[in-house]
Design an enzyme around this catalytic site. Structure first.
Site, PDB file in Angstrom:
ATOM      1  N   GLU A   1      -7.932 -45.233 -28.755  1.00 28.31           N
ATOM      2  CA  GLU A   1      -6.685 -45.195 -29.513  1.00 28.31           C
ATOM      3  C   GLU A   1      -7.080 -44.963 -30.963  1.00 28.31           C
ATOM      4  O   GLU A   1      -7.599 -45.856 -31.627  1.00 28.31           O
ATOM      5  CB  GLU A   1      -5.928 -46.522 -29.355  1.00 28.31           C
TER       6      GLU A   1
ATOM      7  N   GLY B   1      -9.485 -47.380 -33.368  1.00 25.50           N
ATOM      8  CA  GLY B   1      -9.969 -47.193 -34.731  1.00 25.50           C
ATOM      9  C   GLY B   1      -9.756 -45.766 -35.172  1.00 25.50           C
ATOM     10  O   GLY B   1      -8.872 -45.076 -34.654  1.00 25.50           O
TER      11      GLY B   1
ATOM     12  N   GLU C   1      -4.478 -39.008 -43.179  1.00 24.73           N
ATOM     13  CA  GLU C   1      -3.895 -40.335 -42.963  1.00 24.73           C
ATOM     14  C   GLU C   1      -4.288 -41.211 -44.164  1.00 24.73           C
ATOM     15  O   GLU C   1      -5.452 -41.571 -44.290  1.00 24.73           O
ATOM     16  CB  GLU C   1      -4.531 -40.878 -41.679  1.00 24.73           C
TER      17      GLU C   1
ATOM     18  N   CYS D   1      -1.486 -47.696 -37.454  1.00 26.07           N
ATOM     19  CA  CYS D   1      -1.727 -46.392 -36.824  1.00 26.07           C
ATOM     20  C   CYS D   1      -0.415 -45.655 -36.658  1.00 26.07           C
ATOM     21  O   CYS D   1      -0.349 -44.440 -36.785  1.00 26.07           O
ATOM     22  CB  CYS D   1      -2.432 -46.565 -35.496  1.00 26.07           C
ATOM     23  N   THR D   2       0.656 -46.394 -36.363  1.00 28.88           N
ATOM     24  CA  THR D   2       1.950 -45.762 -36.123  1.00 28.88           C
ATOM     25  C   THR D   2       2.851 -45.759 -37.357  1.00 28.88           C
ATOM     26  O   THR D   2       4.061 -45.608 -37.235  1.00 28.88           O
ATOM     27  CB  THR D   2       2.692 -46.466 -34.968  1.00 28.88           C
TER      28      THR D   2
ATOM     29  N   ASN E   1      -6.992 -53.585 -38.665  1.00 30.45           N
ATOM     30  CA  ASN E   1      -5.595 -53.867 -39.030  1.00 30.45           C
ATOM     31  C   ASN E   1      -4.867 -54.829 -38.081  1.00 30.45           C
ATOM     32  O   ASN E   1      -3.922 -55.485 -38.481  1.00 30.45           O
ATOM     33  CB  ASN E   1      -4.801 -52.565 -39.242  1.00 30.45           C
TER      34      ASN E   1
ATOM     35  N   LYS F   1     -16.783 -56.559 -29.885  1.00 28.32           N
ATOM     36  CA  LYS F   1     -17.389 -56.317 -31.204  1.00 28.32           C
ATOM     37  C   LYS F   1     -16.215 -56.231 -32.163  1.00 28.32           C
ATOM     38  O   LYS F   1     -15.536 -55.209 -32.241  1.00 28.32           O
ATOM     39  CB  LYS F   1     -18.159 -55.003 -31.165  1.00 28.32           C
TER      40      LYS F   1
HETATM   41  P1  NAP Z   1     -12.872 -47.677 -37.881  1.00 34.00           P
HETATM   42  O1  NAP Z   1     -13.560 -47.598 -39.174  1.00 34.00           O
HETATM   43  O2  NAP Z   1     -12.971 -46.536 -36.934  1.00 34.00           O
HETATM   44  O3  NAP Z   1     -13.428 -49.006 -37.163  1.00 34.00           O
HETATM   45  C1  NAP Z   1     -12.932 -49.438 -35.930  1.00 34.00           C
HETATM   46  C2  NAP Z   1     -13.968 -50.313 -35.270  1.00 34.00           C
HETATM   47  O4  NAP Z   1     -15.143 -49.560 -34.972  1.00 34.00           O
HETATM   48  C3  NAP Z   1     -14.434 -51.486 -36.122  1.00 34.00           C
HETATM   49  O5  NAP Z   1     -14.617 -52.591 -35.291  1.00 34.00           O
HETATM   50  C4  NAP Z   1     -15.776 -50.994 -36.645  1.00 34.00           C
HETATM   51  O6  NAP Z   1     -16.647 -52.038 -36.992  1.00 34.00           O
HETATM   52  C5  NAP Z   1     -16.284 -50.262 -35.431  1.00 34.00           C
HETATM   53  N1  NAP Z   1     -17.349 -49.289 -35.682  1.00 34.00           N
HETATM   54  C6  NAP Z   1     -17.716 -48.688 -36.837  1.00 34.00           C
HETATM   55  N2  NAP Z   1     -18.749 -47.839 -36.613  1.00 34.00           N
HETATM   56  C7  NAP Z   1     -19.036 -47.911 -35.291  1.00 34.00           C
HETATM   57  C8  NAP Z   1     -19.982 -47.275 -34.443  1.00 34.00           C
HETATM   58  N3  NAP Z   1     -20.860 -46.378 -34.889  1.00 34.00           N
HETATM   59  N4  NAP Z   1     -19.982 -47.582 -33.136  1.00 34.00           N
HETATM   60  C9  NAP Z   1     -19.099 -48.479 -32.643  1.00 34.00           C
HETATM   61  N5  NAP Z   1     -18.178 -49.124 -33.385  1.00 34.00           N
HETATM   62  C10 NAP Z   1     -18.146 -48.829 -34.691  1.00 34.00           C
HETATM   63  O7  NAP Z   1     -11.312 -47.957 -38.074  1.00 34.00           O
HETATM   64  P2  NAP Z   1     -10.613 -49.050 -39.022  1.00 34.00           P
HETATM   65  O8  NAP Z   1     -10.778 -48.636 -40.443  1.00 34.00           O
HETATM   66  O9  NAP Z   1     -11.026 -50.418 -38.625  1.00 34.00           O
HETATM   67  O10 NAP Z   1      -9.085 -48.891 -38.587  1.00 34.00           O
HETATM   68  C11 NAP Z   1      -8.264 -47.900 -39.121  1.00 34.00           C
HETATM   69  C12 NAP Z   1      -8.117 -46.734 -38.165  1.00 34.00           C
HETATM   70  O11 NAP Z   1      -7.728 -47.221 -36.889  1.00 34.00           O
HETATM   71  C13 NAP Z   1      -7.029 -45.777 -38.591  1.00 34.00           C
HETATM   72  O12 NAP Z   1      -7.471 -44.460 -38.407  1.00 34.00           O
HETATM   73  C14 NAP Z   1      -5.879 -46.096 -37.631  1.00 34.00           C
HETATM   74  O13 NAP Z   1      -4.982 -45.051 -37.440  1.00 34.00           O
HETATM   75  C15 NAP Z   1      -6.633 -46.461 -36.407  1.00 34.00           C
HETATM   76  N6  NAP Z   1      -5.826 -47.280 -35.511  1.00 34.00           N
HETATM   77  C16 NAP Z   1      -5.395 -46.727 -34.336  1.00 34.00           C
HETATM   78  C17 NAP Z   1      -4.583 -47.466 -33.479  1.00 34.00           C
HETATM   79  C18 NAP Z   1      -4.098 -46.868 -32.200  1.00 34.00           C
HETATM   80  O14 NAP Z   1      -3.758 -47.628 -31.314  1.00 34.00           O
HETATM   81  N7  NAP Z   1      -4.044 -45.551 -32.062  1.00 34.00           N
HETATM   82  C19 NAP Z   1      -4.227 -48.767 -33.809  1.00 34.00           C
HETATM   83  C20 NAP Z   1      -4.687 -49.308 -35.011  1.00 34.00           C
HETATM   84  C21 NAP Z   1      -5.499 -48.551 -35.844  1.00 34.00           C
HETATM   85  P3  NAP Z   1     -16.923 -52.406 -38.559  1.00 34.00           P
HETATM   86  O15 NAP Z   1     -15.653 -52.946 -39.067  1.00 34.00           O
HETATM   87  O16 NAP Z   1     -17.996 -53.416 -38.488  1.00 34.00           O
HETATM   88  O17 NAP Z   1     -17.326 -51.130 -39.226  1.00 34.00           O
END
Ligand code: NAP
Length: 496
Positions: free
Chosen positions: A264, A245, A391, A298-299, A169, A192
């Protein structure tokens, strides 16, 4: 335009290259990963599917590049970062174009993300110069039983190779929020990027390349997280992991070795509305907090907990504003744009159907075309509905009516998440009590939750994270404390 001009080097035919050893490279895998445009649902870009051997090589060069970078004066490291920030801002248009096509972020917000990222890099350089230029001096006689014969000098030293994994995002902003602190502190970085957002990230990395950072100090490997993620996060060459993530972060935390973690993760940010709240202010913040970037933040406000006596009035005000939201493609700067993927849309739809079946009140008709989901406010949501806890990461917002403030706090604290929350009231004393009672990393009083400004501390508790971000906290997290103790043969007391 993306992939042209200064960015033409990063493209090989129709596949974007990965970045290692100061060069743009094709993977020996011969395979690529397709990035689907959420709006057209067609392949927009392709990136290299890097191999484990390529990851090994990147870790090796990151390790040796870090050794000489740590010997680069702090002011000089800051100069490199300022230069990268300026280049990033200069090329905001092609990077923003990628964000529009890869993650369907509205065009204006995409530009804002790049500019904000440039500002973050510059701020980080300045903050690093200040906080890393200072250490501590301790003397031994403050601890019982000691004379003043030991002088202890402490300073902050680099940690080594930092692995940065941002989410889709904010693929540029949440990448630089890891890259810049790592670099200013004297570390090397392996990025990555998320698959959706990888091409924007590669363009951003090219701005660092153009700034002339030493070879091997910054690397960017692409490929699906599910395929190379474990290999990266469990790699013995990694000295620190900074991840943003979803639940993937919980799995990484369990598998990672003895390295500092900055996690995070997700959130279910609650918005508690008291009877004395300014309901127009609440409604404006609910729209901004709940529906900006189609709720994929996320927020984002993810549940409204409103006192029954003002619930009807608030729901009416929010409904009126929802009706004014524009829905359509990101190129046209619509408020609501397609969510990132089909699986994400299906997940959101599952939550909506569950709420329907269990009797939630639909303030608008549920409507979806492809990945585009119209904004939806669900009233009279009850705790037995999935949307009360999960979420959605989409433009669907539940309202739970509460009969006491305690009920609202209880709902907030019963969540496994604890990222942010907000409370609306005109009574600052009540607001402070509620803020203290909410088990979240941050509470906003009379405003929607937000991650910025980027120098504010930002952290989640429980399943929302480990550690704290924000420029100063990230720099500190990516350093170790080193002490040198001077032992005097006889105690020495200054006479004033
Ligand atoms: P995600 O599916 O957890 O992916 C995050 C990152 O992890 C991506 O770069 C993804 O790569 C990578 N990844 C996937 N599987 C992995 C593994 N086994 N080992 C290492 N890395 C791996 O999250 P998202 O869908 O991109 O983002 C949405 C989530 O992020 C929501 O839950 C949101 O609340 C959270 N978020 C949190 C914050 C915060 O600061 N607290 C800020 C923004 C978003 P690929 O894309 O290649 O799968």
């Amino acid at each position: 335009m993306a992939g042209t001009g200064v960015f033409s080097e990063i493209l090989d035919g129709d596949v974007y290259k990965y970045y290692a050893e100061g060069e743009w490279k094709r993977s020996s895998s011969g395979k690529s990963v397709a990035i689907i445009n959420p709006t057209t649902r067609k392949t927009q870009y392709k990136v290299q599917a890097c191999t484990q051997e390529e990851v090994n090589m990147v870790m090796e060069t990151a390790k040796s590049a870090q050794k000489s970078w740590a010997k680069t004066p702090l002011w000089r490291r800051a100069e490199f970062l300022h230069k990268a920030a300026a280049i990033l801002k200069e090329h905001k248009a092609p990077i923003a174009e990628c964000l529009v096509k890869e993650i369907a972020k509205p065009a204006k917000d995409s530009v804002t993300e790049v500019v904000r990222s440039g500002d973050l890099v510059s701020y980080c350089a300045e903050e690093g110069v200040r906080i890393l230029g200072e250490g501590k001096f301790l003397v031994s006689d403050s601890f019982p039983g000691n004379e003043r014969n030991k002088y202890c000098l402490t300073s902050k030293i680099p940690i080594g190779v930092v692995l940065a994994i941002p989410p889709f995002n904010y693929p540029v902003n949440l990448a630089v929020s890891k890259i810049a602190p790592a670099l200013i502190a004297g570390n090397s970085i392996v990025l990555k990027p998320p698959t959706q957002g990888a091409v924007a990230a590669l363009h951003m990395v090219n701005c660092f390349h153009l700034a002339g950072f030493p070879r091997g100090l910054i690397s960017c490997v692409t490929g699906r997280g599910s395929e190379i993620g474990d290999f990266l996060t469990m790699h013995p060459g990694v000295n620190c992991i900074s991840f943003t993530g979803g639940d993937t972060g919980i799995a990484i935390s369990k598998k990672a070795g003895m390295v500092p973690l900055q996690m995070e993760l997700g959130g279910k940010d609650a918005c508690i509305v008291l009877e004395d709240a300014d309901l127009d202010l609440v409604a404006a913040n609910v729209i901004k907090g709940g529906f900006s970037y189609s709720g994929q933040r996320c927020t984002a406000v993810k549940v409204i907990l409103v006192m029954e006596s003002v619930a009807d009035a608030l729901v009416e005000k929010v409904k009126a504003r929802v009706a004014k939201l524009t829905v359509g493609p990101p190129e046209e700067n619509c408020d609501i744009t397609p969510v990132v993927s089909e699986s994400s849309s299906n997940y959101i739809e599952g939550l909506v159907k569950d709420a329907k079946q269990k009797g939630a009140t639909f303030c608008q008709e549920y409507r979806r075309e492809g990945n585009l989901i119209w904004p939806l406010l669900l009233d009279n949501v009850r705790p037995d509905m999935r949307i009360a806890w999960e979420e959605p990461f989409g433009p669907v917002l539940p309202v739970i009516r509460i009969s006491s403030v305690e009920e609202g706090i209880h709902h907030c604290n019963a969540s496994n998440f604890g990222l942010q929350g907000c409370v609306f009231t005109r009574d600052i004393n009540k607001a402070m009590l509620i803020s203290d009672a909410m088990e979240t990393g941050t509470v906003q009083i009379n405003s929607a939750p937000a991650r910025g400004p980027d120098h504010f501390p930002f952290q989640g508790i429980k399943d929302s994270g480990i550690g704290s971000q924000g420029i100063t906290n990230s720099i500190n997290m990516m350093t170790k404390v080193k002490t040198t103790v001077i032992n005097l043969p006889t105690p020495s007391y200054t006479m004033g």
